[in-house]
Motif scaffolding. Structure first.
Motif, mmCIF file in Angstrom:
data_model
loop_
_atom_site.group_PDB
_atom_site.id
_atom_site.type_symbol
_atom_site.label_atom_id
_atom_site.label_comp_id
_atom_site.label_asym_id
_atom_site.label_seq_id
_atom_site.Cartn_x
_atom_site.Cartn_y
_atom_site.Cartn_z
ATOM 1 N N UNK A 133 0.836 -1.205 0.000
ATOM 2 C CA UNK A 133 0.000 0.000 0.000
ATOM 3 C C UNK A 133 0.870 1.254 0.000
ATOM 4 N N UNK A 134 1.902 1.269 0.841
ATOM 5 C CA UNK A 134 2.771 2.444 0.922
ATOM 6 C C UNK A 134 3.528 2.672 -0.388
ATOM 7 N N UNK A 135 3.982 1.591 -1.021
ATOM 8 C CA UNK A 135 4.724 1.704 -2.282
ATOM 9 C C UNK A 135 3.868 2.379 -3.355
ATOM 10 N N UNK A 136 2.620 1.927 -3.497
ATOM 11 C CA UNK A 136 1.770 2.495 -4.538
ATOM 12 C C UNK A 136 1.210 3.864 -4.146
ATOM 13 N N UNK A 137 1.068 4.116 -2.846
ATOM 14 C CA UNK A 137 0.678 5.457 -2.402
ATOM 15 C C UNK A 137 1.790 6.453 -2.728
ATOM 16 N N UNK A 138 3.043 6.036 -2.550
ATOM 17 C CA UNK A 138 4.175 6.894 -2.916
ATOM 18 C C UNK A 138 4.185 7.169 -4.415
ATOM 19 N N UNK A 148 -4.119 3.042 -4.999
ATOM 20 C CA UNK A 148 -4.239 1.980 -3.996
ATOM 21 C C UNK A 148 -5.419 2.265 -3.069
ATOM 22 N N UNK A 149 -6.231 1.265 -2.801
ATOM 23 C CA UNK A 149 -7.348 1.444 -1.873
ATOM 24 C C UNK A 149 -6.872 1.171 -0.453
ATOM 25 N N UNK A 150 -7.593 1.654 0.552
ATOM 26 C CA UNK A 150 -7.252 1.285 1.931
ATOM 27 C C UNK A 150 -7.381 -0.229 2.125
ATOM 28 N N UNK A 170 -8.202 -13.510 15.435
ATOM 29 C CA UNK A 170 -9.078 -13.611 14.269
ATOM 30 C C UNK A 170 -8.444 -14.450 13.158
ATOM 31 N N UNK A 171 -9.286 -15.097 12.365
ATOM 32 C CA UNK A 171 -8.857 -15.868 11.198
ATOM 33 C C UNK A 171 -9.517 -15.274 9.965
ATOM 34 N N UNK A 172 -8.716 -14.822 9.016
ATOM 35 C CA UNK A 172 -9.282 -14.198 7.827
ATOM 36 C C UNK A 172 -8.199 -13.610 6.947
ATOM 37 N N UNK A 173 -8.552 -12.571 6.203
ATOM 38 C CA UNK A 173 -7.589 -11.917 5.318
ATOM 39 C C UNK A 173 -7.717 -10.405 5.441
ATOM 40 N N UNK A 174 -6.607 -9.724 5.242
ATOM 41 C CA UNK A 174 -6.625 -8.280 5.030
ATOM 42 C C UNK A 174 -6.309 -8.073 3.562
ATOM 43 N N UNK A 175 -7.129 -7.280 2.878
ATOM 44 C CA UNK A 175 -6.986 -7.163 1.433
ATOM 45 C C UNK A 175 -7.098 -5.716 0.970
ATOM 46 N N UNK A 176 -6.642 -5.486 -0.249
ATOM 47 C CA UNK A 176 -6.695 -4.161 -0.857
ATOM 48 C C UNK A 176 -6.651 -4.336 -2.366
ATOM 49 N N UNK A 177 -6.931 -3.254 -3.080
ATOM 50 C CA UNK A 177 -6.838 -3.257 -4.538
ATOM 51 C C UNK A 177 -5.878 -2.164 -4.984
ATOM 52 N N UNK A 178 -5.292 -2.373 -6.148
ATOM 53 C CA UNK A 178 -4.465 -1.357 -6.795
ATOM 54 C C UNK A 178 -4.960 -1.216 -8.229
ATOM 55 N N UNK A 185 -4.909 -4.910 -9.637
ATOM 56 C CA UNK A 185 -4.573 -5.992 -8.716
ATOM 57 C C UNK A 185 -5.499 -6.008 -7.514
ATOM 58 N N UNK A 186 -5.710 -7.202 -6.972
ATOM 59 C CA UNK A 186 -6.233 -7.371 -5.620
ATOM 60 C C UNK A 186 -5.192 -8.175 -4.863
ATOM 61 N N UNK A 187 -4.834 -7.712 -3.673
ATOM 62 C CA UNK A 187 -3.831 -8.397 -2.862
ATOM 63 C C UNK A 187 -4.429 -8.750 -1.513
ATOM 64 N N UNK A 188 -4.037 -9.906 -0.978
ATOM 65 C CA UNK A 188 -4.549 -10.297 0.332
ATOM 66 C C UNK A 188 -3.432 -10.900 1.176
#
Length: 218
Positions: A133-138, A148-150, A170-178, A185-188
């Protein structure tokens, strides 16, 4: 640490494919399931290859066909250079094929707002979603065409039980899109579970990302 089967993740994708085929015309048994290759059309393979290397994808094959054969195979009146990319040792699924056309038919959707009809999203796993997220925000701050989305958290199949705390995590994923001009992209990032052979990340991947795990369409 929970362990899930690939079938639960691929279920939606495969149900769409099977649902579109009648029992009288079953799909052939090719030995390959899920997404084998994601194709990206371009007229600038040099730039695209440079960016995809940051996600751990390296060229493993290249081929060229002339205008007439491309018209027969793809219905496109243009010569074609094709590149096959692979992430690490994962060869059974999740590869990328770049189709570099000498003459593009149309410009395509390109850099467009999220949820634009026709967008395609490559999905991959990462070990460090905040870093990406930081790379694409830069890059966006530098005036480049990236959005990049939050990051958001998603519980998977209700696997998190009871009140969460340090001991009951918790069990799950943290995800975002670029969203970008070259690709979307979608990353998780996984929390508390593993799926062997699905989302394999090698040390040589600069952004700590895996093969393509699945693909979304708008």
């Amino acid at each position: 640490m929970k362990k899930l089967l690939k079938l639960s993740i691929f279920g939606l994708l495969l149900s769409v494919s099977v649902g579109a085929t009648s029992t009288e015309n079953p799909l052939p048994d090719t030995g390959v399931g899920g997404v084998y290759e994601v194709m990206i059309g371009t007229d600038d393979s040099v730039t695209l290859l440079k960016y995809l290397r940051q996600f751990g994808f390296e060229q493993i094959d290249k081929g060229q066909i002339g205008r007439e054969k491309a018209r027969l195979l793809y219905g496109v009146d243009s010569a074609l250079t094709s590149y096959r990319l692979q992430n690490g040792a994962t060869a059974s699924h999740g590869l990328i094929r770049i189709l570099e056309w000498e003459t593009l038919l149309v410009e395509g959707i390109g850099y467009a707002k999220p949820e634009t009809t026709g967008q395609r999203m490559m999905v991959m796993r990462t070990n460090d979603i905040l870093r990406i997220h930081d790379v694409f925000a830069d890059a966006r701050s530098a005036g480049q065409k990236w959005l990049p989305t939050p990051t958001v958290y998603a519980d998977l199949y209700g696997m998190t039980q009871g009140k969460t705390d340090v001991l009951n995590r918790r069990t799950g994923v943290r995800e975002m899109a670029v969203y970008g001009e070259l690709f979307n992209l979608v990353l998780f990032q996984r929390y508390g579970y593993t799926i062997e052979g699905y989302g394999a990340i090698v040390a040589q991947s600069p952004l700590k990302t895996s093969e393509i795990t699945h693909n979304d369409f708008i």
